[in-house]
Design a protein around this motif. Structure first.
Motif, PDB file in Angstrom:
ATOM      1  N   CYS A  57      -1.456  10.920   5.307  1.00  0.00           N
ATOM      2  CA  CYS A  57      -2.687  10.409   4.704  1.00  0.00           C
ATOM      3  C   CYS A  57      -2.459  10.356   3.207  1.00  0.00           C
ATOM      4  O   CYS A  57      -2.257  11.377   2.568  1.00  0.00           O
ATOM      5  CB  CYS A  57      -3.853  11.327   5.053  1.00  0.00           C
ATOM      6  SG  CYS A  57      -5.349  10.880   4.223  1.00  0.00           S
ATOM      7  N   GLU A  58      -2.446   9.154   2.661  1.00  0.00           N
ATOM      8  CA  GLU A  58      -2.093   9.029   1.255  1.00  0.00           C
ATOM      9  C   GLU A  58      -3.271   9.290   0.341  1.00  0.00           C
ATOM     10  O   GLU A  58      -3.126   9.933  -0.688  1.00  0.00           O
ATOM     11  CB  GLU A  58      -1.536   7.632   0.983  1.00  0.00           C
ATOM     12  CG  GLU A  58      -0.176   7.436   1.610  1.00  0.00           C
ATOM     13  CD  GLU A  58       0.363   6.049   1.368  1.00  0.00           C
ATOM     14  OE1 GLU A  58      -0.418   5.107   1.442  1.00  0.00           O
ATOM     15  OE2 GLU A  58       1.560   5.925   1.115  1.00  0.00           O
ATOM     16  N   ASP A  59      -4.414   8.809   0.742  1.00  0.00           N
ATOM     17  CA  ASP A  59      -5.498   8.830  -0.222  1.00  0.00           C
ATOM     18  C   ASP A  59      -6.837   8.649   0.483  1.00  0.00           C
ATOM     19  O   ASP A  59      -6.921   7.934   1.479  1.00  0.00           O
ATOM     20  CB  ASP A  59      -5.295   7.681  -1.222  1.00  0.00           C
ATOM     21  CG  ASP A  59      -6.142   7.872  -2.448  1.00  0.00           C
ATOM     22  OD1 ASP A  59      -6.681   8.974  -2.594  1.00  0.00           O
ATOM     23  OD2 ASP A  59      -6.268   6.933  -3.238  1.00  0.00           O
ATOM     24  N   ILE A  60      -7.838   9.333  -0.023  1.00  0.00           N
ATOM     25  CA  ILE A  60      -9.199   9.073   0.436  1.00  0.00           C
ATOM     26  C   ILE A  60     -10.062   8.900  -0.802  1.00  0.00           C
ATOM     27  O   ILE A  60      -9.976   9.691  -1.736  1.00  0.00           O
ATOM     28  CB  ILE A  60      -9.745  10.237   1.288  1.00  0.00           C
ATOM     29  CG1 ILE A  60      -8.924  10.390   2.562  1.00  0.00           C
ATOM     30  CG2 ILE A  60     -11.205  10.006   1.641  1.00  0.00           C
ATOM     31  CD1 ILE A  60      -9.286  11.591   3.374  1.00  0.00           C
ATOM     32  N   VAL A  75     -12.945   4.936   1.719  1.00  0.00           N
ATOM     33  CA  VAL A  75     -11.695   4.220   1.966  1.00  0.00           C
ATOM     34  C   VAL A  75     -10.582   5.237   2.237  1.00  0.00           C
ATOM     35  O   VAL A  75     -10.435   6.210   1.509  1.00  0.00           O
ATOM     36  CB  VAL A  75     -11.313   3.354   0.748  1.00  0.00           C
ATOM     37  CG1 VAL A  75     -10.114   2.500   1.070  1.00  0.00           C
ATOM     38  CG2 VAL A  75     -12.472   2.493   0.320  1.00  0.00           C
ATOM     39  N   HIS A  77      -6.420   5.528   2.944  1.00  0.00           N
ATOM     40  CA  HIS A  77      -5.106   4.873   2.987  1.00  0.00           C
ATOM     41  C   HIS A  77      -4.185   5.775   3.780  1.00  0.00           C
ATOM     42  O   HIS A  77      -3.944   6.907   3.382  1.00  0.00           O
ATOM     43  CB  HIS A  77      -4.541   4.685   1.580  1.00  0.00           C
ATOM     44  CG  HIS A  77      -5.358   3.759   0.754  1.00  0.00           C
ATOM     45  ND1 HIS A  77      -5.308   2.405   0.905  1.00  0.00           N
ATOM     46  CD2 HIS A  77      -6.254   3.995  -0.215  1.00  0.00           C
ATOM     47  CE1 HIS A  77      -6.136   1.841   0.049  1.00  0.00           C
ATOM     48  NE2 HIS A  77      -6.730   2.787  -0.644  1.00  0.00           N
ATOM     49  N   PHE A  79      -0.452   6.120   6.092  1.00  0.00           N
ATOM     50  CA  PHE A  79       0.891   5.550   6.128  1.00  0.00           C
ATOM     51  C   PHE A  79       1.641   6.111   7.329  1.00  0.00           C
ATOM     52  O   PHE A  79       1.533   7.295   7.645  1.00  0.00           O
ATOM     53  CB  PHE A  79       1.636   5.898   4.835  1.00  0.00           C
ATOM     54  CG  PHE A  79       2.915   5.135   4.648  1.00  0.00           C
ATOM     55  CD1 PHE A  79       2.906   3.862   4.136  1.00  0.00           C
ATOM     56  CD2 PHE A  79       4.128   5.702   5.000  1.00  0.00           C
ATOM     57  CE1 PHE A  79       4.078   3.146   3.966  1.00  0.00           C
ATOM     58  CE2 PHE A  79       5.306   5.000   4.835  1.00  0.00           C
ATOM     59  CZ  PHE A  79       5.278   3.725   4.322  1.00  0.00           C
ATOM     60  N   ARG A  86       1.529   0.587   6.222  1.00  0.00           N
ATOM     61  CA  ARG A  86       0.365   1.171   5.557  1.00  0.00           C
ATOM     62  C   ARG A  86      -0.892   0.511   6.080  1.00  0.00           C
ATOM     63  O   ARG A  86      -0.950  -0.690   6.285  1.00  0.00           O
ATOM     64  CB  ARG A  86       0.459   0.983   4.052  1.00  0.00           C
ATOM     65  CG  ARG A  86      -0.672   1.659   3.308  1.00  0.00           C
ATOM     66  CD  ARG A  86      -0.516   1.569   1.815  1.00  0.00           C
ATOM     67  NE  ARG A  86       0.497   2.475   1.315  1.00  0.00           N
ATOM     68  CZ  ARG A  86       1.525   2.112   0.574  1.00  0.00           C
ATOM     69  NH1 ARG A  86       1.677   0.860   0.248  1.00  0.00           N
ATOM     70  NH2 ARG A  86       2.402   2.991   0.145  1.00  0.00           N
TER      71      ARG A  86
ATOM     72  N   GLU C 359       4.598   9.858  -4.731  1.00  0.00           N
ATOM     73  CA  GLU C 359       3.995   8.541  -4.595  1.00  0.00           C
ATOM     74  C   GLU C 359       2.843   8.377  -5.569  1.00  0.00           C
ATOM     75  O   GLU C 359       1.821   9.044  -5.467  1.00  0.00           O
ATOM     76  CB  GLU C 359       3.493   8.349  -3.167  1.00  0.00           C
ATOM     77  CG  GLU C 359       2.794   7.035  -2.974  1.00  0.00           C
ATOM     78  CD  GLU C 359       2.232   6.893  -1.582  1.00  0.00           C
ATOM     79  OE1 GLU C 359       2.773   7.509  -0.662  1.00  0.00           O
ATOM     80  OE2 GLU C 359       1.235   6.175  -1.438  1.00  0.00           O
ATOM     81  N   ARG C 378      -3.926   7.469  -7.126  1.00  0.00           N
ATOM     82  CA  ARG C 378      -3.413   8.434  -6.161  1.00  0.00           C
ATOM     83  C   ARG C 378      -2.277   9.168  -6.854  1.00  0.00           C
ATOM     84  O   ARG C 378      -1.168   8.650  -6.974  1.00  0.00           O
ATOM     85  CB  ARG C 378      -2.913   7.702  -4.923  1.00  0.00           C
ATOM     86  CG  ARG C 378      -2.603   8.588  -3.747  1.00  0.00           C
ATOM     87  CD  ARG C 378      -1.181   9.034  -3.674  1.00  0.00           C
ATOM     88  NE  ARG C 378      -0.933   9.761  -2.447  1.00  0.00           N
ATOM     89  CZ  ARG C 378      -0.085  10.766  -2.363  1.00  0.00           C
ATOM     90  NH1 ARG C 378       0.598  11.156  -3.387  1.00  0.00           N
ATOM     91  NH2 ARG C 378       0.085  11.377  -1.209  1.00  0.00           N
TER      92      ARG C 378
END
Lengths: 165, 173, 416
Positions: A57-60, A75, A77, A79, A86, C359, C378
């Motif tokens: 989980c890259e980002d919330i 949202v 993101h 991966f 993605r 990243e 991010r």
């Protein structure tokens, strides 16, 4: 089999029949919009299904649309390292019912991302283990990334140390 | 200093002691590196072999405020951080000086936003402001030399009547 | 040392710290001790605050508290044009400003649907690899300093100064560069700068070997890191680690390889991994990654074509300064872009690059205005820091600095 829009569409519709997913593509990025009540189950499925394996989980985050009916959009993101793909998930949240299920039981990393989103937008994450403010002091009353919060802040909302001398 | 308190007036002895303490004080300024953000890296760079802050007797960066006489506030001070900066400043023994390194500390700089204090002089007495975002190490060294000048002009006796800073000793519960 | 009291720690933080015990806040100091580390502490790499729960010297729990450097980047981005935000990206991860510039430029270019000319992309690749080396040098040096080897810090900082000198020639600023522009770079790389880069990469490897000889066989250094802060590959992915911290756990995941941007797909380099997942492995990954970066820079210098370094697209890209002063058309375009912005078509993109910490992604939402409607950063340091409570549990208090140092957080980026 490499992951594609069609495959994800097919898999999701099989698993969650009767739910409506909206698939959009912009600049070769696939986005799935869904109802917020499905989010935890869907994330669990996306992570654990062997062929998808969205383990990272890259980002919330959230978007504040200001005057729209569903004011916020949360949202995600995610991966898939295995498939090198993605995916973006989006779920609308209204201001009057400002909460969404937490996915921190699915991905541990979601814990801090959700805390940050709570701090910045005031969206409440149900079943979150430790929902506190991330950046701002606990005494702070506002949620700074909401569009009605001024850039320079609200005078007096944050304190300075008292000058002793 | 206890000695000059007993010998009042500008006698030969007191002025000589003053000159000696000024000289000693200004050539061994021990900085408290209050490194907060980007400027802290340039502050570190001023200690590296190329710029070499040791030439000015200030290579002894002490991370405890009780052994320092100069606080270099390097980096953006937010409202949340301001309480910490002030607390550390209060713990430094007199006489003490403050350098506001960089635009953020001096005036808020490019961060005209809700969490950033627009200039640390709102809660700290600042002696030297250094321009730049971040200032080059040369700039910091220049500020240090100006502080040394300022220390050279300060009489040791100026501090004798000043009360000791109030240490915040907090009792449990 | 002063005793920590309830006034210093917010009750909610105490609650989180004591979540998995049955002791109450009142008698916390009788059985176990709560120790405050930071935000002003030399080994927390900035203003990270850790609240540690100790039983003797063993760590029972840890709660990081962030936000001491929260500067409101995302709010600022919503209030300024895409061009104006370039200098702000410098100050995110202030150990490698150049790669943040590149990440931002690439994200905006993706949003606007434009692409920089090849020479500009090669220059961007060279500077982001140089930035990676500069950042890793500080990481290695400060990790060594945290566990007690000050000399290495001075040596790595000496190498870093050489990279800063390259940037000084390249764009006139040695630290916060703002060198990239949307659609290219600010100016072509001067022959002097490229010569300096060549000189740097030739002399760098022997110097790195020298540093490594000093610490790699040093018993104190190795024993303070070996087996400290172990995290398995699955756990590392679950907690969201990226970059060298993830590759130290044996996961071969590098965005330069997985989702190539710029010309990384044409470069021959190895994704460095070490299987152990401890602090020592993370250190080894960083040291070896600088070697791979040198390889990339060498290839990029060879392959770099001649040509423009700024895209010629007047509606999206600022014209060259010399032309603004001499031509009417360019002056009008400059006026339009500066005042009204580049107005990318409505839509949203997420673009991530492999920065030195992991990243680094930008999520941008455009409504067709000159300003982004939403910008989310991010940041790798923020996510990597989340692993600290898990990593330090059960270790001794002196290992905290080794673990935090091996994750290499930069608070400017973590707090945003």
């Amino acid at each position: 089999m490499p992951l594609s829009k069609e495959l994800i569409e097919q898999k999701l519709n099989e698993k969650f029949s009767g739910e409506s997913f909206v698939f959009t593509e912009h600049r070769n990025e696939l986005t799935v919009s869904l109802d917020k009540k499905n989010i935890a189950a869907l994330c669990k499925y996306l992570k654990e299904e062997d062929q998808l394996a969205f383990k990272l989980c890259e980002d919330i985050t959230a978007i504040d649309w200001a005057k729209r009916k569903n004011r916020f959009t949360v949202v995600y993101h995610i991966f898939s390292i295995k498939q090198n793909f993605r995916l973006t998930l989006k779920a609308d949240v209204d201001e009057s019912d400002c909460n969404i299920d937490s996915v921190s039981s699915v991905w541990k990393t979601a814990n801090w991302h959700e805390r940050e989103t709570f701090d910045m937008y005031g969206i409440h994450f149900n079943n979150h283990p430790d929902l506190r403010r991330m950046y701002m002091p606990e005494e702070f009353e506002y949620h700074p990334l909401r569009k009605d919060f001024p850039l320079m802040g609200i005078p007096g909302s944050l304190s300075l140390p008292k000058n002793k001398n | 200093m206890g000695l000059e308190a007993r010998l009042n007036g500008d006698s030969f002895f007191t002025t000589t002691v003053d000159a000696l303490t000024e000289w000693a004080r200004k050539n061994s300024v021990w900085p408290m590196p209050m490194g907060i953000s980007c400027c802290a890296i340039e502050m570190m760079a001023s200690g590296d072999p190329k710029y070499d802050i040791a030439r000015f007797g200030s290579e002894v960066m002490r991370f405890t405020p009780r052994q320092c006489d100069l606080m270099i506030v390097a980096g953006t001070v937010t409202y949340k951080m301001s309480h910490v900066v002030r607390k550390i400043y209060d713990q430094m023994p007199d006489p003490k000086w403050v350098i506001a390194m960089g635009a953020c500390t001096s005036s808020g700089g490019m961060y005209r936003s809700y969490p950033v204090v627009q200039g640390i002089d709102q809660f700290l007495p600042v002696d030297i402001y250094v321009a730049g975002c971040p200032p080059r190490p040369d700039n910091l060294l220049n500020a240090l030399m100006q502080i040394q000048d300022k220390i050279g002009r300060t009489k040791a006796r100026d501090f004798q009547d000043k009360p000791l800073p109030e240490l915040t000793v907090i009792q449990n519960n | 040392m002063e005793k920590l009291t309830k006034d210093d720690v917010h009750p909610k933080i105490l609650e989180a710290l004591l979540a998995d015990t049955n002791i109450s806040v009142e008698d916390a100091l009788e059985n176990e001790m709560i120790l405050n580390m930071g935000p002003q502490h030399p080994a927390t790499h900035g203003v990270l605050r850790l609240l540690l729960r100790l039983d003797g010297e063993t760590l029972m729990g840890c709660v990081p508290e962030l936000g001491y450097l929260h500067r409101g980047y995302e709010k600022l981005a919503e209030n300024m044009s895409y061009y104006e935000f370039i200098p702000h990206t410098d100050r995110l991860d202030y150990l490698s400003p150049m790669s943040n510039n590149v990440a931002w430029a690439l994200a905006v270019e993706k949003l606007a649907g434009i692409e920089a000319p090849p020479r500009a992309q090669y220059i961007r690749m060279i500077i982001s690899e140089l930035a990676r080396i500069a950042s890793h040098l500080v990481a290695i040096g400060s990790l060594a300093m945290d566990v007690g080897a000050l000399t290495v810090f001075l040596w790595t900082l000496r190498e870093r100064e050489k990279i800063l000198d390259v940037w000084d020639i390249l764009c006139g600023a040695r630290f916060t560069n703002s060198y990239t522009r949307i659609g290219g770079v600010a100016n072509d790389a001067q022959p002097e700068a490229l010569a300096k880069v060549k000189w740097f990469i030739d002399q760098y490897l022997p110097n790195l070997d020298e540093c490594e000889r000093l610490i790699n066989t040093n018993r104190i250094f190795v024993e303070r890191l070996d087996g400290i802060g172990v995290i398995s590959a699955d756990e590392a992915i679950d907690i969201g680690l990226t970059g060298p911290s993830l590759r130290g756990s044996g996961v071969e995941f590098d965005l330069r390889r997985a989702q190539p941007y710029l010309f990384y797909n044409e470069m021959d380099f190895k994704v460095v991994t070490y299987p152990d997942g401890d602090s020592l492995a993370r250190y080894f990954v960083r040291a070896d990654e600088t070697r791979e970066s040198i390889k990339i820079i060498r290839q990029a210098l060879e392959k770099m074509p001649q040509g423009d370094t700024l895209l010629n697209q007047p509606k999206k890209v600022l014209p060259k300064k010399a032309e603004i002063y001499s031509k009417m058309e360019e002056l009008i375009h400059d006026f339009m872009i500066v005042n009204f912005g580049i107005n990318p078509e409505p839509g949203e993109i997420y673009h991530a690059v492999e920065s030195s910490k992991g990243e680094l992604g930008f999520y941008l939402v455009s409504k067709g205005d000159g300003k982004p409607w939403k910008c989310k950063i991010r940041s790798p340091s923020f996510v990597n820091l989340q692993a600290v409570p898990q990593l330090v549990k059960g270790h001794m208090i002196s290992d905290v600095v080794a673990i935090v140092g091996s994750l290499d957080p930069v608070m400017g980026e973590a707090d945003k």
